[in-house]
Design a protein around this motif. Structure first.
Motif, short mmCIF file in Angstrom:
data_model
loop_
_atom_site.label_atom_id
_atom_site.label_comp_id
_atom_site.label_asym_id
_atom_site.label_seq_id
_atom_site.Cartn_x
_atom_site.Cartn_y
_atom_site.Cartn_z
N PRO A 284 0.84 -1.20 0.00
CA PRO A 284 0.00 0.00 0.00
C PRO A 284 0.87 1.26 0.00
O PRO A 284 1.93 1.29 0.63
CB PRO A 284 -0.80 -0.13 1.30
CG PRO A 284 -0.77 -1.58 1.63
CD PRO A 284 0.55 -2.10 1.15
N SER A 285 0.45 2.27 -0.71
CA SER A 285 1.28 3.47 -0.85
C SER A 285 1.56 4.16 0.47
O SER A 285 2.53 4.91 0.59
CB SER A 285 0.63 4.44 -1.84
OG SER A 285 -0.69 4.76 -1.43
N ALA A 286 0.73 3.92 1.49
CA ALA A 286 0.95 4.52 2.81
C ALA A 286 1.81 3.64 3.71
O ALA A 286 2.08 4.02 4.86
CB ALA A 286 -0.39 4.80 3.49
N HIS A 287 2.26 2.50 3.25
CA HIS A 287 3.04 1.59 4.08
C HIS A 287 4.44 2.15 4.33
O HIS A 287 5.00 2.83 3.46
CB HIS A 287 3.14 0.22 3.39
CG HIS A 287 3.62 -0.87 4.28
ND1 HIS A 287 4.95 -1.08 4.54
CD2 HIS A 287 2.94 -1.83 4.97
CE1 HIS A 287 5.09 -2.12 5.35
NE2 HIS A 287 3.88 -2.58 5.63
N PRO A 288 5.03 1.91 5.50
CA PRO A 288 6.38 2.41 5.77
C PRO A 288 7.42 1.97 4.75
O PRO A 288 8.37 2.71 4.47
CB PRO A 288 6.69 1.83 7.16
CG PRO A 288 5.36 1.67 7.82
CD PRO A 288 4.41 1.31 6.71
N LEU A 289 7.28 0.78 4.19
CA LEU A 289 8.25 0.34 3.18
C LEU A 289 8.19 1.22 1.93
O LEU A 289 9.20 1.42 1.26
CB LEU A 289 8.00 -1.11 2.80
CG LEU A 289 8.43 -2.16 3.83
CD1 LEU A 289 7.98 -3.56 3.39
CD2 LEU A 289 9.94 -2.14 4.04
N ALA A 290 7.02 1.74 1.62
CA ALA A 290 6.90 2.64 0.47
C ALA A 290 7.67 3.92 0.72
O ALA A 290 8.33 4.46 -0.18
CB ALA A 290 5.43 2.94 0.19
N TYR B 51 5.51 0.20 -5.59
CA TYR B 51 6.38 -0.94 -5.91
C TYR B 51 7.77 -0.66 -5.36
O TYR B 51 8.43 0.31 -5.76
CB TYR B 51 6.43 -1.16 -7.41
CG TYR B 51 5.10 -1.58 -8.01
CD1 TYR B 51 4.71 -2.92 -8.00
CD2 TYR B 51 4.23 -0.64 -8.56
CE1 TYR B 51 3.48 -3.31 -8.54
CE2 TYR B 51 3.01 -1.02 -9.11
CZ TYR B 51 2.64 -2.36 -9.08
OH TYR B 51 1.44 -2.73 -9.62
N VAL B 52 8.22 -1.50 -4.46
CA VAL B 52 9.48 -1.30 -3.76
C VAL B 52 10.47 -2.38 -4.18
O VAL B 52 10.17 -3.58 -4.05
CB VAL B 52 9.26 -1.36 -2.23
CG1 VAL B 52 10.56 -1.11 -1.50
CG2 VAL B 52 8.19 -0.35 -1.81
N PRO B 53 11.65 -2.02 -4.70
CA PRO B 53 12.63 -3.04 -5.07
C PRO B 53 13.05 -3.89 -3.87
O PRO B 53 13.27 -3.36 -2.78
CB PRO B 53 13.82 -2.21 -5.59
CG PRO B 53 13.23 -0.89 -5.97
CD PRO B 53 12.10 -0.64 -5.01
N VAL B 54 13.13 -5.20 -4.07
CA VAL B 54 13.63 -6.11 -3.04
C VAL B 54 15.10 -6.35 -3.35
O VAL B 54 15.44 -7.10 -4.27
CB VAL B 54 12.83 -7.43 -3.02
CG1 VAL B 54 13.32 -8.33 -1.88
CG2 VAL B 54 11.34 -7.14 -2.86
N THR B 55 15.97 -5.71 -2.60
CA THR B 55 17.37 -5.59 -3.00
C THR B 55 18.15 -6.89 -2.97
O THR B 55 19.15 -7.03 -3.68
CB THR B 55 18.07 -4.55 -2.11
OG1 THR B 55 17.94 -4.95 -0.73
CG2 THR B 55 17.44 -3.17 -2.29
N ASP B 56 17.74 -7.85 -2.13
CA ASP B 56 18.52 -9.09 -2.02
C ASP B 56 17.80 -10.30 -2.60
O ASP B 56 18.21 -11.44 -2.37
CB ASP B 56 18.89 -9.36 -0.56
CG ASP B 56 17.67 -9.44 0.36
OD1 ASP B 56 16.57 -9.05 -0.07
OD2 ASP B 56 17.83 -9.88 1.52
N ALA B 57 16.75 -10.08 -3.36
CA ALA B 57 16.02 -11.20 -3.98
C ALA B 57 16.70 -11.62 -5.27
O ALA B 57 17.22 -10.78 -6.02
CB ALA B 57 14.58 -10.81 -4.25
N ASP B 58 16.69 -12.92 -5.56
CA ASP B 58 17.22 -13.39 -6.84
C ASP B 58 16.36 -12.88 -7.97
O ASP B 58 15.13 -12.76 -7.83
CB ASP B 58 17.24 -14.92 -6.87
CG ASP B 58 18.26 -15.52 -5.92
OD1 ASP B 58 19.25 -14.83 -5.62
OD2 ASP B 58 18.06 -16.67 -5.49
N PRO B 59 16.96 -12.57 -9.12
CA PRO B 59 16.16 -12.12 -10.27
C PRO B 59 15.19 -13.20 -10.73
O PRO B 59 15.38 -14.39 -10.48
CB PRO B 59 17.22 -11.83 -11.34
CG PRO B 59 18.50 -11.68 -10.62
CD PRO B 59 18.40 -12.57 -9.42
N VAL B 60 14.14 -12.76 -11.43
CA VAL B 60 13.20 -13.68 -12.06
C VAL B 60 13.69 -13.98 -13.46
O VAL B 60 14.04 -13.08 -14.21
CB VAL B 60 11.79 -13.05 -12.14
CG1 VAL B 60 10.80 -14.04 -12.76
CG2 VAL B 60 11.32 -12.62 -10.78
#
Length: 307
Positions: A171-177, A258-267
């Motif tokens: 959600p756009s109001a989420h702290p991760l955003a 949409y927040v990049p997940v910096t340590d996730a393996d690429p798809v």
């Protein structure tokens, strides 16, 4: 039953949304409702359960869909073969794609083959999120371009043609955003939307890992069958969706960040087909797909390069 009733019923059974069904058929929502009601009167029972929030198949509707769908697809295939023969086409290759990025690549390949292999026609259709292998196994698709890995004994495939990073839709109001990035450890702090359907365990883990790298459990959120449904729930604060980076470009919408997940393996995305079902047509498609994927990657690098 009239053909428009059957097509409307099967599309609504797939979409579970009157507006999207109307868009796909090129009709008004009122006309879709009329067709469904006409078929329900013919059957003598409701085929869908409608509420203010969702549309679902009734028990009779589920049975009718199971009975009708194979015959409807067989009729479409027969018509496609007749059209192909009339146009002097020797072979029709049915190709599935799993998302807009793979769909773009499949369309490029189709255009290339139209010039280089005029005797080969390509029919394309989206792979259902909730059933990634069913249509391929059933023979409705000859090959499909989808997320890797695929760990099925009866399916084979090639190496990745495309790769991209992963993002977390919140959600756009989420702290991760507000923070702008996320890690796999952050998945323990949000309910993750899951996919409802015939998915093997490794595919479920791909969409919604049960634990973070350190072993913290994640909380399962609502189950969805389609991406649009998932993003509606994200915007409503019902959960987060781990997805591929292209989703941000193709499905930008209010209320979702949409927040990049910096340590996730690429798809990775590659071609998948039934083991042993290799043909000259499939080989031609695979060759053209490799060329098109390289060109698409070059375009992406040029776009990303600073001016």
């Amino acid at each position: 039953m009239e053909r428009d009733e059957v097509e409307c019923f099967l599309l609504l059974a797939e979409e579970l949304h009157f507006g999207r069904t109307a868009d796909r058929m090129g009709l008004s929502r009122a006309r879709v409702s009329q067709l469904v009601q006409r078929l329900e009167r013919r059957v003598g029972a409701p085929l869908f359960v409608r509420t203010s929030r969702r549309v679902a198949l009734s028990a009779i509707g589920r049975r009718l869909r199971a009975d009708l769908e194979p015959h409807h697809r067989a009729m479409d295939a027969a018509l496609a073969r007749a059209v192909a023969t009339a146009r002097g086409i020797d072979t029709v290759l049915h190709v599935g794609f799993s998302n807009p990025l793979t769909g773009e690549l499949v369309m490029r390949v189709t255009e290339e083959l139209r010039g280089s292999h005029p005797g080969l026609a390509v029919e394309i259709c989206e792979v259902p999120m909730a059933d990634p292998y069913g249509r391929l196994r059933g023979g409705e698709f000859d090959v499909q371009l989808q997320e890797l890995p695929v760990r099925e004994d009866d399916l084979g495939g090639g190496p990745p043609l495309l790769t991209e990073e992963r993002v977390l839709a919140v959600p756009s109001a989420h702290p991760l955003a507000a923070r702008g990035t996320a890690t796999l450890e952050d998945l323990a702090d949000v309910p993750l939307l899951t996919v409802e359907g015939e998915l093997p365990d490794y595919r479920r883990e791909h969409h919604a890992p049960a634990r973070t790298p350190s072993g913290r459990p994640t909380a399962p959120g609502p189950a969805v069958t389609q991406l649009q449904e998932a993003l509606v729930l994200v915007a409503a604060g019902r959960g987060a969706l781990l997805t591929a980076a292209h989703t941000a470009a193709y499905f930008a919408r209010p209320g979702v960040a949409y927040v990049p997940v910096t340590d996730a393996d690429p798809v990775g995305y590659g071609l998948v087909w039934r083991t042993g079902n290799t043909t000259a047509a499939l080989g031609a498609f695979a060759d053209a797909a490799r060329t098109a994927a390289r060109e698409l990657a070059r375009e992406a690098r040029r776009t990303a390069a600073p001016a």
